[in-house]
Write a protein that holds these residues in place. Structure first.
Motif, PDB file in Angstrom:
ATOM      1  N   GLU A  45      26.891  24.989  12.191  1.00 53.15           N
ATOM      2  CA  GLU A  45      25.460  24.665  12.161  1.00 53.15           C
ATOM      3  C   GLU A  45      24.616  25.888  11.796  1.00 53.15           C
ATOM      4  O   GLU A  45      23.715  25.797  10.967  1.00 53.15           O
ATOM      5  N   SER A  46      24.947  27.038  12.416  1.00 54.63           N
ATOM      6  CA  SER A  46      24.104  28.209  12.169  1.00 54.63           C
ATOM      7  C   SER A  46      24.222  28.661  10.719  1.00 54.63           C
ATOM      8  O   SER A  46      23.231  29.046  10.096  1.00 54.63           O
TER       9      SER A  46
ATOM     10  N   GLN B  34      25.245  37.980  12.730  1.00 51.37           N
ATOM     11  CA  GLN B  34      25.711  37.137  13.832  1.00 51.37           C
ATOM     12  C   GLN B  34      25.574  35.645  13.498  1.00 51.37           C
ATOM     13  O   GLN B  34      26.536  34.903  13.532  1.00 51.37           O
ATOM     14  N   LEU B  35      24.367  35.222  13.147  1.00 51.31           N
ATOM     15  CA  LEU B  35      24.147  33.789  12.891  1.00 51.31           C
ATOM     16  C   LEU B  35      24.791  33.364  11.572  1.00 51.31           C
ATOM     17  O   LEU B  35      25.185  32.206  11.415  1.00 51.31           O
TER      18      LEU B  35
ATOM     19  N   PHE C 142      20.964  39.842  13.246  1.00 51.37           N
ATOM     20  CA  PHE C 142      20.908  38.371  13.304  1.00 51.37           C
ATOM     21  C   PHE C 142      21.560  37.730  12.081  1.00 51.37           C
ATOM     22  O   PHE C 142      22.200  36.689  12.198  1.00 51.37           O
TER      23      PHE C 142
ATOM     24  N   ALA D 166      28.566  32.587  12.502  1.00 49.61           N
ATOM     25  CA  ALA D 166      28.931  31.984  13.797  1.00 49.61           C
ATOM     26  C   ALA D 166      29.390  30.535  13.645  1.00 49.61           C
ATOM     27  O   ALA D 166      30.522  30.272  13.226  1.00 49.61           O
ATOM     28  N   THR D 167      28.541  29.606  13.959  1.00 47.84           N
ATOM     29  CA  THR D 167      28.955  28.208  13.974  1.00 47.84           C
ATOM     30  C   THR D 167      28.667  27.558  12.624  1.00 47.84           C
ATOM     31  O   THR D 167      27.909  28.085  11.815  1.00 47.84           O
TER      32      THR D 167
ATOM     33  N   ARG E  49      22.283  26.152   8.538  1.00 44.82           N
ATOM     34  CA  ARG E  49      20.836  26.322   8.714  1.00 44.82           C
ATOM     35  C   ARG E  49      20.328  27.557   7.954  1.00 44.82           C
ATOM     36  O   ARG E  49      19.308  27.504   7.281  1.00 44.82           O
ATOM     37  N   LEU E  50      21.070  28.649   8.089  1.00 48.43           N
ATOM     38  CA  LEU E  50      20.636  29.879   7.408  1.00 48.43           C
ATOM     39  C   LEU E  50      20.718  29.724   5.889  1.00 48.43           C
ATOM     40  O   LEU E  50      19.835  30.197   5.161  1.00 48.43           O
TER      41      LEU E  50
ATOM     42  N   PHE F 196      13.640  28.606  13.835  1.00 48.30           N
ATOM     43  CA  PHE F 196      14.053  30.004  13.922  1.00 48.30           C
ATOM     44  C   PHE F 196      14.846  30.437  12.686  1.00 48.30           C
ATOM     45  O   PHE F 196      14.764  31.585  12.261  1.00 48.30           O
ATOM     46  N   ASP F 197      15.585  29.495  12.079  1.00 46.27           N
ATOM     47  CA  ASP F 197      16.363  29.853  10.888  1.00 46.27           C
ATOM     48  C   ASP F 197      15.446  30.365   9.774  1.00 46.27           C
ATOM     49  O   ASP F 197      15.710  31.384   9.156  1.00 46.27           O
TER      50      ASP F 197
END
Lengths: 251, 328
Positions: A151-152, A144-145, A141, A148-149, A155-156, A91-92
């Motif tokens: 990890e997110s 937000q992503l 998105f 956020a964390t 990943r992004l 999804f990233d």
């Protein structure tokens, strides 16, 4: 008006829309939350619908009918950028691609809304109204992503680095850039790329992400001239699988 | 899409012993009068549990049902079919969203329901444990499985639980479009080239038995559901749904020059009821308990999607916000 230039321009936009739409539709049933299955499907339907409008325009200019153009060409006859043909990945990657590609797309249609080629200008006005919502989705998105964390954010960031050379390939110039600018058909890929850089910088500045050094990245080009990654032909084979069972049939 | 054959919790005679008899009789009188029960209203524990179970099974059937058809989105022949199928499968996922919300009003979160799906605790419609081998299978599902779902859902839309009824009212309108789309696809195959006709006939042969089983076991061997009928949780018996579907669609299938793989199939002129070879209900039980052609694959896809999407859900969660049960 330079019909060859218009045909070239329509093919690359239509092929971009078809292939990104096809990829977006692959999230149906697999999204991280139901709402994302639904969102990616909506965007896919818009994009494939837009490609159909553009293929019809090509048909009016003497090309084959939309089903034949879309479903029966081989990869080397496609003019999409390589970015849209890459698999959906995680999804990233998909959300980063949606952000980078759709931002270019809305600017392209904003520019084309005043094209001297009227059918395209009219269609672009309609398309940008649809893509407005895709941009809202992407930007929400990213914000937000991208904040956020741990990890997110990681990943992004990784997806952004992977995607960027391909994203820059969106702006591969055609042999008709000057002709199109002279006739007021399209203000050109260089202008588009500059506007795009400003907009993505702005969105990314509101996240914990770092924009890669765009000026020093070699764009992945070739797509506009029929040179594609190994991912496109299997996608097209799958798309035409049923039609080819009985090509003369009405399905 | 969901066709009934719900698996309800067995109900013993003592199931209602703990309930306040006055409240229970008021509750039953409301249902008798045709009133809707709303989330904050008093309801027997058993009503709540059975409804959660039923709505949850329905919701799971929608997302699992999106898988066999979803695999054909990327292969749909031509723009018209591709755009329609995308919209159709998207509707099914949207139905799951509506139904999970309806079930959440009864106190079980979507996350808990999806966990129970993945760990095999809660069920979904058996029909989706069969593969869609060809485009024609996909068309069969869109027309005839959706048609079966409509029979059940139209009946349940007149049930007693407000949020479920309202969700179903919307769902059946969308399903009616699916039916038209599916019928259109099947007509094209059935009246098309010899290759297309053969594809369609083979799909019908493959789906006939799972389709009959879609409505659940015959009433004579189903768990007793009188109380559920009285409470308007279950509105139509399994056989009732099956007969309605046969009545509406067998003639339409025959009309297209297609055959059905059952020599005994006929409408009894005296009773008006359809007679058919009973499908193998032991096999049905085996499949529903996990041993069908696609059970493992379907759940594996769902499980992978959940695992791959976990980081997204965690990143979207706002730590300060509190979970609120919706009053859909």
């Amino acid at each position: 008006m330079n019909t060859e230039a218009i045909i070239d321009l329509l093919y690359k936009i239509a092929d971009d829309q078809l292939i990104i739409g096809h990829r977006n539709s692959e999230w149906t049933g697999l999204g991280p939350i139901l709402e994302e299955d639904i969102a990616f499907s909506s965007m896919a339907q818009d994009k494939i619908g837009q490609s159909l409008v553009l293929y019809r325009m090509l048909n009016d200019l003497g090309e084959s009918d939309p089903d034949t153009i879309a479903f029966m060409r081989n990869a080397d006859q496609f003019h999409c950028c390589q970015f849209v043909e890459l698999p959906i990945g995680e999804f990233d990657f998909s959300i980063i691609r949606q952000f980078l590609f759709d931002t270019s797309e809305i600017i392209r249609f904003e520019m084309l809304s005043s094209s001297a080629y009227e059918p395209l200008a009219l269609a672009s006005k309609k398309f940008k109204g649809e893509i407005k919502y895709h941009i809202m989705h992407a930007n929400i998105f990213m914000k937000q992503l991208g904040n956020a964390t741990e990890e997110s954010v990681k990943r992004l960031q990784d997806a952004l680095e992977t995607a960027m050379p391909y994203a820059l390939g969106i702006f591969e110039t055609s042999e008709y850039e000057d002709a199109m600018m002279d006739e007021g058909i399209f203000a050109g890929e260089a202008t588009l790329r500059n506007k795009w850089t400003e907009r993505i910088e702005e969105v990314i500045s509101n996240t914990a992400l770092k924009l890669p050094d765009i000026g020093n990245i070699e764009p992945k080009t070739g797509g506009r001239y029929g040179k594609h990654t190994a991912h496109l032909q299997p996608l097209l084979d799958e798309m035409a699988e049923v039609l080819r069972i009985d090509p003369g049939a009405d399905w | 899409m969901y066709g009934g054959g719900n698996l309800f919790e067995p109900m013993s005679k003592d199931a209602l012993k703990e309930e306040d008899p006055v409240k229970l009789s008021e509750f039953e009188a409301r249902i008798e009068r045709g009133e809707k029960i709303e989330p904050a209203d008093w309801m027997p524990q058993m009503y709540r549990r059975q409804l959660i179970r039923m709505i949850e099974q329905h919701a799971h059937s929608e997302i699992i049902g999106a898988l066999p058809e979803g695999t054909w989105i990327t292969r749909a022949p031509g723009f018209k079919r591709k755009l329609a199928l995308m919209a159709k499968v998207q509707d099914e996922v949207g139905h799951a969203q509506l139904l999970y919300s309806a079930a959440e009003t009864l106190g079980k979160s979507r996350e808990a329901m999806i966990n129970d799906l993945i760990n095999g605790k809660s069920k979904y419609s058996n029909v989706f444990n069969y593969p869609a081998f060809t485009w024609a299978d996909c068309c069969f599902i869109s027309w005839l499985v959706d048609a079966g779902a409509i029979v059940n859902q139209m009946a349940n839309a007149k049930g007693s639980y407000g949020p479920y009824c309202r969700a179903l009212a919307r769902i059946t309108i969308e399903e009616a479009f699916h039916l038209k789309y599916g019928h259109h696809c099947v007509i094209h195959l059935a009246t098309g080239t010899p290759t297309q006709r053969k594809m369609m006939q083979e799909a019908i042969n493959r789906w006939w038995k799972p389709m009959l089983q879609f409505f659940g076991p015959p009433d004579r061997i189903s768990a007793h559901t009188e109380v559920l009928m009285k409470w308007k949780v279950k509105m139509l018996s399994n056989d009732g749904c099956r007969q309605q579907w046969l009545d509406m669609y067998v003639p339409k299938i025959w009309e297209l020059g297609l055959t059905l793989p059952d020599d005994k199939l006929r409408q009894n002129p005296d009773t008006g009821k359809w007679e058919y070879t009973e499908p193998d209900w032991d096999e049905f039980k085996k499949v529903i308990n996990g041993d069908g052609p696609c059970n493992k694959e379907r759940l594996a896809v769902r499980r992978t999607a959940e695992e791959r999407g976990r980081w997204v859900r965690e990143a979207l969660r706002k730590p300060k916000s509190e979970y609120v049960v919706p009053l859909a």
